[in-house]
Design a protein around this motif. Structure first.
Motif, PDB file in Angstrom:
ATOM      1  N   SER A   1     -27.578  16.192 -24.964  1.00 24.85           N
ATOM      2  CA  SER A   1     -26.401  15.463 -25.413  1.00 24.85           C
ATOM      3  C   SER A   1     -25.363  15.447 -24.298  1.00 24.85           C
ATOM      4  O   SER A   1     -25.419  16.234 -23.357  1.00 24.85           O
ATOM      5  CB  SER A   1     -25.822  16.105 -26.672  1.00 24.85           C
ATOM      6  OG  SER A   1     -25.255  17.360 -26.356  1.00 24.85           O
ATOM      7  N   CYS A   2     -24.377  14.566 -24.438  1.00 29.86           N
ATOM      8  CA  CYS A   2     -23.397  14.412 -23.360  1.00 29.86           C
ATOM      9  C   CYS A   2     -22.533  15.664 -23.206  1.00 29.86           C
ATOM     10  O   CYS A   2     -21.986  15.912 -22.123  1.00 29.86           O
ATOM     11  CB  CYS A   2     -22.517  13.192 -23.606  1.00 29.86           C
ATOM     12  SG  CYS A   2     -21.530  13.286 -25.104  1.00 29.86           S
TER      13      CYS A   2
ATOM     14  N   THR B   1     -32.967   1.252 -17.242  1.00 31.20           N
ATOM     15  CA  THR B   1     -32.832   1.077 -18.682  1.00 31.20           C
ATOM     16  C   THR B   1     -33.508  -0.220 -19.107  1.00 31.20           C
ATOM     17  O   THR B   1     -33.269  -1.271 -18.505  1.00 31.20           O
ATOM     18  CB  THR B   1     -31.349   1.045 -19.088  1.00 31.20           C
ATOM     19  OG1 THR B   1     -30.731   2.260 -18.655  1.00 31.20           O
ATOM     20  CG2 THR B   1     -31.191   0.897 -20.590  1.00 31.20           C
TER      21      THR B   1
ATOM     22  N   ARG C   1     -31.875   7.417 -18.505  1.00 26.92           N
ATOM     23  CA  ARG C   1     -33.266   7.865 -18.450  1.00 26.92           C
ATOM     24  C   ARG C   1     -33.625   8.252 -17.026  1.00 26.92           C
ATOM     25  O   ARG C   1     -33.264   7.565 -16.072  1.00 26.92           O
ATOM     26  CB  ARG C   1     -34.211   6.769 -18.943  1.00 26.92           C
ATOM     27  CG  ARG C   1     -34.167   6.512 -20.428  1.00 26.92           C
ATOM     28  CD  ARG C   1     -34.992   5.282 -20.776  1.00 26.92           C
ATOM     29  NE  ARG C   1     -35.145   5.124 -22.211  1.00 26.92           N
ATOM     30  CZ  ARG C   1     -34.245   4.582 -23.008  1.00 26.92           C
ATOM     31  NH1 ARG C   1     -33.106   4.139 -22.498  1.00 26.92           N
ATOM     32  NH2 ARG C   1     -34.452   4.484 -24.306  1.00 26.92           N
TER      33      ARG C   1
ATOM     34  N   TRP D   1     -27.575   5.884 -23.192  1.00 24.76           N
ATOM     35  CA  TRP D   1     -28.389   6.954 -22.649  1.00 24.76           C
ATOM     36  C   TRP D   1     -28.751   6.639 -21.206  1.00 24.76           C
ATOM     37  O   TRP D   1     -28.777   5.484 -20.796  1.00 24.76           O
ATOM     38  CB  TRP D   1     -29.690   7.125 -23.444  1.00 24.76           C
ATOM     39  CG  TRP D   1     -29.463   7.502 -24.866  1.00 24.76           C
ATOM     40  CD1 TRP D   1     -29.306   8.747 -25.397  1.00 24.76           C
ATOM     41  CD2 TRP D   1     -29.365   6.605 -25.973  1.00 24.76           C
ATOM     42  NE1 TRP D   1     -29.124   8.684 -26.743  1.00 24.76           N
ATOM     43  CE2 TRP D   1     -29.142   7.380 -27.128  1.00 24.76           C
ATOM     44  CE3 TRP D   1     -29.425   5.222 -26.102  1.00 24.76           C
ATOM     45  CZ2 TRP D   1     -28.993   6.828 -28.391  1.00 24.76           C
ATOM     46  CZ3 TRP D   1     -29.274   4.661 -27.362  1.00 24.76           C
ATOM     47  CH2 TRP D   1     -29.066   5.467 -28.482  1.00 24.76           C
TER      48      TRP D   1
ATOM     49  N   ILE E   1     -33.884  12.379 -20.862  1.00 25.13           N
ATOM     50  CA  ILE E   1     -32.923  11.449 -21.463  1.00 25.13           C
ATOM     51  C   ILE E   1     -31.624  12.199 -21.683  1.00 25.13           C
ATOM     52  O   ILE E   1     -31.617  13.259 -22.311  1.00 25.13           O
ATOM     53  CB  ILE E   1     -33.438  10.871 -22.788  1.00 25.13           C
ATOM     54  CG1 ILE E   1     -34.743  10.103 -22.559  1.00 25.13           C
ATOM     55  CG2 ILE E   1     -32.400   9.964 -23.430  1.00 25.13           C
ATOM     56  CD1 ILE E   1     -35.345   9.541 -23.824  1.00 25.13           C
ATOM     57  N   THR E   2     -30.543  11.665 -21.164  1.00 25.38           N
ATOM     58  CA  THR E   2     -29.237  12.281 -21.354  1.00 25.38           C
ATOM     59  C   THR E   2     -28.323  11.283 -22.056  1.00 25.38           C
ATOM     60  O   THR E   2     -28.311  10.094 -21.723  1.00 25.38           O
ATOM     61  CB  THR E   2     -28.606  12.704 -20.017  1.00 25.38           C
ATOM     62  OG1 THR E   2     -28.417  11.543 -19.201  1.00 25.38           O
ATOM     63  CG2 THR E   2     -29.491  13.697 -19.292  1.00 25.38           C
ATOM     64  N   GLU E   3     -27.575  11.790 -23.005  1.00 26.65           N
ATOM     65  CA  GLU E   3     -26.611  10.943 -23.694  1.00 26.65           C
ATOM     66  C   GLU E   3     -25.400  10.708 -22.804  1.00 26.65           C
ATOM     67  O   GLU E   3     -24.958  11.614 -22.085  1.00 26.65           O
ATOM     68  CB  GLU E   3     -26.180  11.610 -25.001  1.00 26.65           C
ATOM     69  CG  GLU E   3     -25.246  10.771 -25.846  1.00 26.65           C
ATOM     70  CD  GLU E   3     -24.675  11.545 -27.011  1.00 26.65           C
ATOM     71  OE1 GLU E   3     -24.178  10.909 -27.950  1.00 26.65           O
ATOM     72  OE2 GLU E   3     -24.723  12.789 -26.979  1.00 26.65           O
TER      73      GLU E   3
ATOM     74  N   TYR F   1     -34.240  16.083 -23.893  1.00 26.24           N
ATOM     75  CA  TYR F   1     -33.065  15.316 -24.291  1.00 26.24           C
ATOM     76  C   TYR F   1     -31.847  16.228 -24.270  1.00 26.24           C
ATOM     77  O   TYR F   1     -31.871  17.323 -24.828  1.00 26.24           O
ATOM     78  CB  TYR F   1     -33.255  14.743 -25.697  1.00 26.24           C
ATOM     79  CG  TYR F   1     -32.007  14.088 -26.239  1.00 26.24           C
ATOM     80  CD1 TYR F   1     -31.119  14.795 -27.041  1.00 26.24           C
ATOM     81  CD2 TYR F   1     -31.705  12.770 -25.942  1.00 26.24           C
ATOM     82  CE1 TYR F   1     -29.958  14.204 -27.535  1.00 26.24           C
ATOM     83  CE2 TYR F   1     -30.560  12.169 -26.434  1.00 26.24           C
ATOM     84  CZ  TYR F   1     -29.694  12.886 -27.222  1.00 26.24           C
ATOM     85  OH  TYR F   1     -28.556  12.307 -27.687  1.00 26.24           O
TER      86      TYR F   1
END
Length: 460
Positions: A341-342, A399, A409, A407, A363-365, A339
């Motif tokens: 974060s943006c 998604t 994926r 997010w 998973i990326t914000e 994961y």
């Protein structure tokens, strides 16, 4: 961790990577608070204190006293790993460098300082707002209403009310859960920077956090309880603060008891007797859902050690270690879930293939709730994330229907390997509607199933 009991038991390892020690300190504080024994702190008190420390610039004196008490304990954690393992065995800090532990010790000593002038958050917040708005400062209420109505509401955060959002934008106080006085600076929001002064770099401590989005997004816009998301004449029936309190209370209840949280029945009408619902089966800690538990005559319970449900382990890795992490053989093909974060997607590199397991999930914000970004900029950011993920060997994954697009994926696919089977522990992250009988893990856990997962921290 809270919802791990809903799925077949497995070993979970979380690996946390941050870029600054202040965020690591807050991670340790939140974990320690979440794992407090029910005999020491009631469920309601724990939930309210968590939200205060999470999103308030000013906190109550009782919360400040708890923070000072924990700071003394954290200083020992940073300097004595054996003591830390005895008191908080779910967290592993052994990978941190000595320099980083010294930095954490300095941060905890700052938190322990009772002088409110050490961190004048009121003045610092106003300076940030003035710099952010510029000539629009005198019209800040109109700017606040525009950002909320035309941006956050349009992007799925309709539960945030104008009153609570404007209050946070003006003062930094997001959650007023009790009729107390919020007048003590929340020192956990302070961070350090090197500033240029007369041609020299000078270390300074201040507030450089969020002043635009607000702390309501993590827990205050979605819920498993559908009644919280209802509307009355097109207006949300519950505020983001109420939804946040319910969600955090449900998480902590599930963490302590291993059972789903059942909200208390509504208060009876005046003059009618209050119903006495039976306690749920197996909910040994369900009784203190409201308020603190009754005092226990055993004074030894005041120092009750926190416990972690199931085989869960949280590892704090060295600051900014993503560059050299792939060179360590112990992490090769180790992480089933990653994961970012943006604010940290720039760390996505081709070397990520070395540490991600086959069929790993990424998973990326996305900056969906940043009001300063236009739609074109958000789309460009999403395209950049997709390109970086492709360079790391990941392809986009659709998604699931019904989820907001906060997010992105991605799935790592290799020749000869297909998508995860229905029994894969990561399948719910791709399709949360998969029933429990298929042996999967809860989507909101973000689990690093079987071997481990790595998270890249950010502002939230």
């Amino acid at each position: 961790m809270s919802q791990a009991h809903r799925w077949p038991q497995r070993r979970l390892n979380f690996y946390i990577v941050e870029n600054n020690p202040e965020v690591l300190g807050r991670q340790l504080l939140f974990l320690s608070l979440a794992l407090e024994s029910p005999e020491k702190m009631g469920l309601q008190e724990k939930s309210e204190m968590f939200l205060e420390l999470l999103g308030n610039s000013l906190i109550r004196s009782s919360t400040a006293a708890y923070l000072q008490e924990k700071s003394d304990l954290f200083i020992r954690y940073a300097t004595d790993l054996d003591f830390q393992q005895c008191r908080l065995g779910a967290v592993d800090m052994s990978a941190l460098k000595f320099k980083e532990r010294d930095q954490l010790e300095g941060i905890f000593r700052f938190w322990r300082n009772p002088d409110p002038q050490a961190f004048p958050i009121g003045r610092l917040w106003d300076l940030r707002v003035r710099q952010y708005l510029g000539t629009r400062y005198d019209a800040r209420r109109g700017v606040c209403d525009w950002d909320l109505t035309m941006k956050l509401h349009e992007r799925g955060a309709k539960a945030i009310s104008g009153r609570e959002y404007c209050r946070w934008r003006d003062t930094g106080v997001a959650f007023e859960l009790r009729e107390g006085v919020y007048d003590v600076p929340n020192k956990t929001l302070a961070s350090g920077r090197l500033l240029r002064h007369k041609g020299e770099s000078v270390p300074a401590r201040g507030y450089w956090g969020d002043i635009a989005t607000g702390p309501y997004v993590p827990f205050g816009i979605e819920s498993e309880e559908p009644s919280l998301l209802g509307t009355v004449n097109g207006i949300p029936a519950k505020s983001a603060q109420e939804i946040s309190l319910y969600n955090v209370t449900a998480l902590f209840h599930e963490l302590a008891t291993g059972t789903r949280y059942t909200p208390p029945p509504p208060a009876p009408a005046q003059g009618s007797p209050a119903p006495q619902p039976p306690a749920p089966k197996g909910a040994s800690g369900a009784a203190p859902a409201q308020g603190s538990p009754a005092p226990n005559p055993d004074p030894g319970l005041q120092d009750h050690e926190p416990s972690c449900p199931g085989p869960v382990r949280i590892h704090f890795l060295p600051l900014g270690c993503m560059a050299w992490l792939p060179r360590k053989s112990r992490y090769h093909q180790r992480f089933q879930l990653l994961y970012f974060s943006c604010s940290m997607v720039h760390a996505l590199s081709p070397e990520l293939q070395l540490v991600s397991a086959p069929c790993a999930t990424l998973i990326t914000e996305l900056p969906s709730f940043l009001p300063d970004l236009r739609k074109e900029q958000a789309a460009a950011f999403s395209d950049r994330v997709t390109a970086l993920a492709a360079g790391a060997g990941f392809v986009p994954d659709e998604t699931p229907a019904g989820q907001n697009r906060a997010w992105a994926r991605f799935q790592r696919r290799e020749e000869g390997l297909g998508a995860p089977s229905a029994s894969s522990p990561l399948r719910p992250l791709l399709a949360p509607s998969v029933p429990r009988k298929m042996g999967t893990c809860a989507p909101s856990c973000l689990p690093a199933a079987q071997r481990g997962g790595v998270g890249r921290g950010g502002r939230r």
